[in-house]
Design a protein around this motif. Structure first.
Motif, short mmCIF file in Angstrom:
data_model
loop_
_atom_site.label_atom_id
_atom_site.label_comp_id
_atom_site.label_asym_id
_atom_site.label_seq_id
_atom_site.Cartn_x
_atom_site.Cartn_y
_atom_site.Cartn_z
N THR A 150 0.69 -1.67 -0.17
CA THR A 150 0.14 -0.20 0.21
C THR A 150 0.96 1.03 0.07
OG1 THR A 150 0.15 -0.14 2.77
CG2 THR A 150 -1.35 -1.26 1.53
N SER A 151 2.06 0.97 0.29
CA SER A 151 3.11 2.45 0.79
C SER A 151 3.49 2.83 -0.90
CB SER A 151 4.27 2.27 1.39
OG SER A 151 4.93 1.39 0.49
N ASP A 152 3.40 1.95 -1.65
CA ASP A 152 3.68 2.35 -2.99
C ASP A 152 2.86 3.03 -3.83
OD1 ASP A 152 4.36 2.09 -6.42
OD2 ASP A 152 6.09 0.62 -5.17
N PRO A 153 2.86 3.97 -4.71
CA PRO A 153 2.22 5.07 -5.52
C PRO A 153 1.58 4.85 -6.89
CG PRO A 153 4.34 5.90 -5.96
CD PRO A 153 4.44 5.01 -4.85
N ARG A 154 2.30 3.39 -7.57
CA ARG A 154 1.84 2.78 -8.31
C ARG A 154 0.46 1.58 -7.76
NH1 ARG A 154 6.86 0.00 -10.67
NH2 ARG A 154 6.79 0.07 -8.36
N ILE A 155 0.40 1.58 -6.90
CA ILE A 155 -0.41 0.35 -5.77
C ILE A 155 -1.48 1.34 -4.74
CG2 ILE A 155 -0.84 -1.65 -4.48
CD1 ILE A 155 0.65 -2.18 -6.90
N THR A 156 -1.17 2.23 -5.13
CA THR A 156 -2.29 3.37 -4.46
C THR A 156 -2.79 3.82 -5.46
OG1 THR A 156 -1.05 4.97 -4.15
CG2 THR A 156 -1.09 3.87 -1.91
N ALA A 157 -2.60 4.00 -6.48
CA ALA A 157 -3.50 4.76 -7.62
C ALA A 157 -4.73 3.60 -7.86
CB ALA A 157 -2.80 5.21 -8.52
N LEU A 158 -4.52 2.13 -8.05
CA LEU A 158 -5.56 1.47 -8.02
C LEU A 158 -6.86 1.65 -7.11
CD1 LEU A 158 -3.08 -1.71 -8.88
CD2 LEU A 158 -3.77 0.41 -10.47
N THR A 159 -8.03 0.70 -7.47
CA THR A 159 -8.93 0.56 -7.16
C THR A 159 -8.80 -0.57 -6.35
OG1 THR A 159 -10.44 -0.59 -8.89
CG2 THR A 159 -10.30 1.89 -8.88
N GLU A 160 -9.76 -0.47 -5.17
CA GLU A 160 -9.53 -2.40 -4.47
C GLU A 160 -9.54 -3.58 -5.84
OE1 GLU A 160 -12.04 -4.74 -1.26
OE2 GLU A 160 -12.74 -2.33 -1.63
N ARG A 161 -10.19 -2.89 -7.17
CA ARG A 161 -10.96 -4.44 -7.14
C ARG A 161 -9.39 -4.38 -8.95
NH1 ARG A 161 -13.36 -8.93 -8.47
NH2 ARG A 161 -15.79 -7.98 -8.27
N GLU A 162 -9.00 -3.31 -9.31
CA GLU A 162 -7.69 -3.66 -9.77
C GLU A 162 -6.53 -4.05 -9.24
OE1 GLU A 162 -8.97 0.22 -12.61
OE2 GLU A 162 -7.60 0.96 -10.93
N ARG A 163 -6.60 -3.55 -8.05
CA ARG A 163 -5.41 -4.33 -7.51
C ARG A 163 -5.93 -5.60 -6.69
NH1 ARG A 163 -3.53 -2.24 -1.04
NH2 ARG A 163 -2.57 -4.38 -0.25
N GLU A 164 -6.68 -6.30 -6.53
CA GLU A 164 -6.94 -7.60 -7.05
C GLU A 164 -6.46 -8.42 -7.82
OE1 GLU A 164 -11.02 -10.60 -5.60
OE2 GLU A 164 -11.79 -8.49 -6.79
N ILE A 165 -7.23 -7.47 -9.13
CA ILE A 165 -6.94 -8.12 -10.43
C ILE A 165 -4.91 -8.59 -10.77
CG2 ILE A 165 -6.77 -8.14 -12.62
CD1 ILE A 165 -10.12 -7.20 -12.48
N LEU A 166 -4.31 -6.96 -10.23
CA LEU A 166 -3.11 -6.97 -10.12
C LEU A 166 -2.48 -8.06 -9.49
CD1 LEU A 166 -0.55 -7.01 -11.32
CD2 LEU A 166 -0.51 -4.50 -9.26
N THR A 167 -3.03 -8.88 -8.22
CA THR A 167 -2.01 -9.75 -7.51
C THR A 167 -2.78 -11.08 -7.94
OG1 THR A 167 -3.12 -8.23 -5.25
CG2 THR A 167 -2.60 -10.87 -5.23
N VAL A 168 -4.13 -11.61 -9.00
CA VAL A 168 -3.57 -12.48 -9.26
C VAL A 168 -3.06 -12.73 -10.69
CG1 VAL A 168 -6.34 -13.12 -8.45
CG2 VAL A 168 -6.79 -12.10 -10.36
N ILE A 169 -3.45 -12.40 -11.09
CA ILE A 169 -2.09 -11.91 -12.61
C ILE A 169 -0.70 -12.30 -12.44
CG2 ILE A 169 -0.89 -9.91 -14.39
CD1 ILE A 169 -3.41 -8.64 -14.39
N GLY A 170 -0.10 -11.24 -11.00
CA GLY A 170 0.99 -11.93 -10.77
C GLY A 170 0.90 -13.02 -10.41
N ILE A 196 -5.11 -1.01 -15.59
CA ILE A 196 -3.80 -1.67 -14.66
C ILE A 196 -2.75 -1.17 -15.33
CG2 ILE A 196 -2.66 -3.31 -13.34
CD1 ILE A 196 -5.41 -4.67 -12.53
N LEU A 197 -2.67 -1.84 -16.10
CA LEU A 197 -1.22 -1.45 -16.84
C LEU A 197 -1.49 0.85 -17.34
CD1 LEU A 197 -1.68 -3.72 -20.05
CD2 LEU A 197 -0.20 -3.85 -17.92
N ALA A 198 -2.07 1.43 -18.09
CA ALA A 198 -2.49 2.38 -18.10
C ALA A 198 -1.73 3.22 -16.57
CB ALA A 198 -3.65 2.92 -18.63
N LYS A 199 -2.31 2.95 -15.48
CA LYS A 199 -2.20 3.65 -14.05
C LYS A 199 -0.98 3.17 -13.39
CE LYS A 199 -7.09 3.61 -12.49
NZ LYS A 199 -7.95 3.68 -11.35
N THR A 200 -0.23 2.02 -13.26
CA THR A 200 1.19 1.74 -12.74
C THR A 200 1.97 2.01 -13.95
OG1 THR A 200 0.58 -0.48 -13.54
CG2 THR A 200 -0.26 -0.19 -11.65
N GLY A 201 1.72 2.61 -15.21
CA GLY A 201 2.63 2.56 -16.45
C GLY A 201 3.43 0.66 -16.82
#
Length: 221
Positions: A150-170, A196-201
């Motif tokens: 949660t301390s990384d700005p690339r993650i804090t920019a994501l919605t809860e659902r986007e963060r969930e999806i990024l986690t399972v992509i990983g 997710i790709l757009a927000k995190t770069g």
């Protein structure tokens, strides 16, 4: 027409790649580099869609050349070419910004498909293979005591659902698996991934997996 730059220190290897690529109606080779320094210069001159990048070259190697090309802001995508006993270097190549990697003894149709996929913005490496690769070399990741995703700005920019999806992509889930397990339409998943790709770069799905590891959203099994 997909433009390709060949970066390999073996002339016969470049010759073989050129013959294969130029037999295709949708590909053309815009240049050849015998080392990483030449590759960086030729990318700046020709702006190819894809660089077919060898890793082990004299002088500036393919890893550092990839890092410099990506750092320059070029939209050129890098496809690392490696061998089975060099997975460690493939890992470093992905972290440097490559969009995927293939082995040198890949079938011609696999190489062509990989180039087309990278040119289209896709990742060549299957998500599950990427995860295994990162798991094997996760000790390369810097240890940051007390670091939280949660301390990384690339993650804090994501919605809860986007963060969930990024986690399972990983974790190596495909879009189809994400849709089925999270009860979403696959088109909705694709939209989330694009955001997710757009927000995190992240340039592509491979880089999104690496981000999930770097930010500790995903940890080795």
């Amino acid at each position: 027409m997909t433009t390709v730059l060949l970066a390999d220190d073996q002339p016969m290897q470049r010759f073989g790649f050129r013959m294969l690529l130029e037999s295709q109606d949708d590909m053309t080779v815009v240049g050849e580099a015998a080392n990483g320094t030449e590759a960086v210069h030729l990318v700046a001159r020709h702006h190819p869609d894809v660089v077919l990048m060898d890793i082990r070259m004299a002088g500036l190697d393919g890893i550092e050349a990839t890092r410099r090309i990506i750092a320059s802001g070029a939209r050129t995508r890098i496809l690392i070419v490696t061998t089975f006993d060099l997975d460690e270097y493939a890992y470093d190549g992905l972290r440097a910004g490559a969009s995927g990697f293939l082995v040198k003894d890949a079938l011609p149709e696999e190489l062509l498909a990989g180039i087309r996929a990278v040119a289209a913005g896709d990742a060549v490496v299957a998500p599950t293979l990427t995860r295994r690769l990162l798991d094997a070399y996760v000790h390369h990741l810097p240890v940051v005591p007390g670091a939280r995703p949660t301390s990384d700005p690339r993650i804090t920019a994501l919605t809860e659902r986007e963060r969930e999806i990024l986690t399972v992509i990983g974790q190596g889930w495909s879009n189809t698996e994400i849709a089925a397990r999270l009860h979403l339409a696959e088109s909705t998943v694709k939209t989330h991934v694009t955001r997710i790709l757009a927000k995190t770069g992240a340039r592509d799905r491979v880089q999104a997996v690496i981000l999930a590891y770097d930010t500790r959203l995903v940890t080795p099994m």
